[in-house]
Design an enzyme around this catalytic site. Structure first.
Site, PDB file in Angstrom:
ATOM      1  CE  LYS A 201     -40.138  -1.686 -43.355  1.00  0.00           C
ATOM      2  NZ  LYS A 201     -41.326  -1.518 -44.188  1.00  0.00           N
ATOM      3  CE  LYS A 224     -43.344   4.393 -42.200  1.00  0.00           C
ATOM      4  NZ  LYS A 224     -43.525   3.601 -43.445  1.00  0.00           N
ATOM      5  CD  GLU A 240     -41.066  -9.100 -34.567  1.00  0.00           C
ATOM      6  OE1 GLU A 240     -41.867  -9.818 -35.181  1.00  0.00           O
ATOM      7  OE2 GLU A 240     -41.415  -8.052 -33.997  1.00  0.00           O
ATOM      8  CE  LYS A 255     -37.467  -2.296 -46.262  1.00  0.00           C
ATOM      9  NZ  LYS A 255     -38.854  -2.136 -46.620  1.00  0.00           N
ATOM     10  CB  SER A 281     -34.392   3.601 -51.144  1.00  0.00           C
ATOM     11  OG  SER A 281     -34.792   3.922 -49.826  1.00  0.00           O
ATOM     12  CE1 TYR A 319     -35.953   0.228 -55.133  1.00  0.00           C
ATOM     13  CE2 TYR A 319     -34.359   0.112 -53.333  1.00  0.00           C
ATOM     14  CZ  TYR A 319     -35.665   0.219 -53.769  1.00  0.00           C
ATOM     15  OH  TYR A 319     -36.675   0.314 -52.856  1.00  0.00           O
TER      16      TYR A 319
HETATM   17  C1  PBG Z   1     -43.144   0.223 -46.263  1.00  0.00           C
HETATM   18  C2  PBG Z   1     -41.869  -0.087 -46.947  1.00  0.00           C
HETATM   19  C3  PBG Z   1     -40.696   0.667 -46.833  1.00  0.00           C
HETATM   20  C4  PBG Z   1     -39.763   0.072 -47.661  1.00  0.00           C
HETATM   21  C5  PBG Z   1     -40.369  -1.033 -48.271  1.00  0.00           C
HETATM   22  N1  PBG Z   1     -41.680  -1.126 -47.795  1.00  0.00           N
HETATM   23  C6  PBG Z   1     -40.392   1.915 -46.099  1.00  0.00           C
HETATM   24  C7  PBG Z   1     -40.870   2.173 -44.753  1.00  0.00           C
HETATM   25  O1  PBG Z   1     -41.073   1.247 -43.948  1.00  0.00           O
HETATM   26  O2  PBG Z   1     -41.066   3.336 -44.479  1.00  0.00           O
HETATM   27  C8  PBG Z   1     -38.371   0.583 -47.866  1.00  0.00           C
HETATM   28  C9  PBG Z   1     -37.664   0.150 -49.057  1.00  0.00           C
HETATM   29  C10 PBG Z   1     -36.472   0.950 -49.374  1.00  0.00           C
HETATM   30  O3  PBG Z   1     -36.074   1.888 -48.651  1.00  0.00           O
HETATM   31  O4  PBG Z   1     -35.893   0.644 -50.415  1.00  0.00           O
HETATM   32  N2  PBG Z   1     -43.972  -0.755 -45.900  1.00  0.00           N
END
Ligand code: PBG
Length: 330
Positions: A201, A224, A240, A255, A281, A319
């Site tokens: 991630k 983050k 990882e 992701k 998103s 989505y």
């Molecule tokens: C947080 C989480 C995030 C997403 C899924 N779980 C965002 C983040 O890490 O700030 C993002 C999903 C998306 O943007 O569609 N644990």
């Protein structure tokens, strides 16, 4: 390995007619490859739009039956639940995550009672929907504490499994959490609950609209980067994944999606494990706004998802899943 040459060889021959293009198509996308994310809010009989995600809504629990009927009818195997927790229930330690009557827990119980095992439920394990600072774990001097956070994540995972969650999906990026969560699930007789690790991630700029949807955007302090990965790295992604496989992950997630196709391919080539992609998103909103403003057409949705199949993904969180599945009919 070219097996002929022009003019005897003409690759356009098989492209000439639609029937022929169908025969030589190398990858296919079906509804069975899709996972549909659903945002849940408190209240009854509500469907609230998300400003930055046109066409995506937050639903109250009583509305979930109606949506999941559609999900099943269109042959999507699994949904992913994301809570939009009221601010009044957020605090520094995210303790609402451990409340068996929180939004996610109530939603899982409702869905499992109504749909039994006809639909898979996947839930994120991380504290960001519940913390006032919007981080995925406990914060100390702007640093997310690893081992202390894991202790809470173990409890969060166990609670979700007890409620009936099928796939536990840690999205927090703490070191060592997969092994500890697996151990605790097994000890409590949840050895058949699956773990989908968000192993790779990235600290991405494409999550903005999601943070808006779960209400953590305005409150998020800093970024983050001290736990999510640097988007310049690839070898680290393989490390990882290897660690998470050793710790007991059944599937791994990469992701975001489209900017990281090379990573999906790399992971798939190196480890024979199901790799899932998350079209996040920001990717959704860019494409959707492009379609709305007629910069691109709706066919771009299928194209944006087919690339994951080419790269080697087994399934994709998107989505667009429900709308696309309605059109695919396969
Ligand atoms: C947080 C989480 C995030 C997403 C899924 N779980 C965002 C983040 O890490 O700030 C993002 C999903 C998306 O943007 O569609 N644990």
């Amino acid at each position: 390995m070219i097996t002929g040459k022009y003019p005897n060889l003409r690759l356009r021959r098989t492209r000439k007619f639609s029937w022929s293009r169908k025969l030589v198509q190398e990858n296919k996308l079906s509804s069975n490859d899709l996972i549909y994310p659903i945002f849940v809010i408190e209240g009854t009989n509500k469907k609230k739009p998300i400003r930055s995600m046109p066409g995506v809504y937050r639903y109250t629990i009583d509305q979930l039956g109606m949506i999941i009927d559609k999900v099943l009818k269109n042959k999507i195997p699994m949904i992913a639940l994301f809570p939009s927790t009221p601010k009044s229930k957020k605090d520094k330690s995210g303790k609402e995550a451990l409340n068996e009557n929180n939004l996610v827990c109530r939603a899982i119980r409702f869905i499992k009672q109504r749909f039994k095992n006809n639909i898979g439920i996947m839930c994120d394990v991380a504290l960001d929907p519940y913390t006032i600072h919007g981080h995925d774990g406990l914060l100390k001097d702007s640093y997310v504490l690893n081992d202390e956070t894991i202790e809470i994540l173990i409890k969060q995972s166990l609670l979700q499994a007890q409620m009936g969650c099928d796939v536990i999906a840690p999205s927090d990026m703490m070191d060592g959490r997969i092994g500890k969560i697996r151990k605790s699930l097994d000890k409590n007789a949840y050895q058949d609950v699956q773990i989908l690790s968000y192993a790779v991630k990235y600290a991405s700029n494409f999550y903005g609209p999601f943070r808006d949807a779960i209400g953590s955007k305005k409150s998020l302090k800093g970024d983050k980067k001290n736990y999510q990965m640097d988007f310049a790295n690839c070898n680290e992604a393989l490390r990882e994944v290897e660690l998470d496989i050793k710790e007991g992950a059944d599937m791994v997630m990469v992701k975001p999606g489209m900017p990281y196709l090379d990573i999906i391919k790399n992971v798939k080539e190196n480890f024979k494990i199901p790799v899932l992609a998350f079209q996040v998103s920001g990717e959704y909103s860019l494409i959707m706004n492009g379609i709305k403003s007629r910069l691109i057409n709706e066919e771009s949705i299928l194209e944006s998802l087919m690339c994951f199949k080419r790269a080697g993904a087994s399934a994709i969180v998107s989505y667009f899943a429900l709308d696309l599945a309605k059109k695919l009919k396969i």
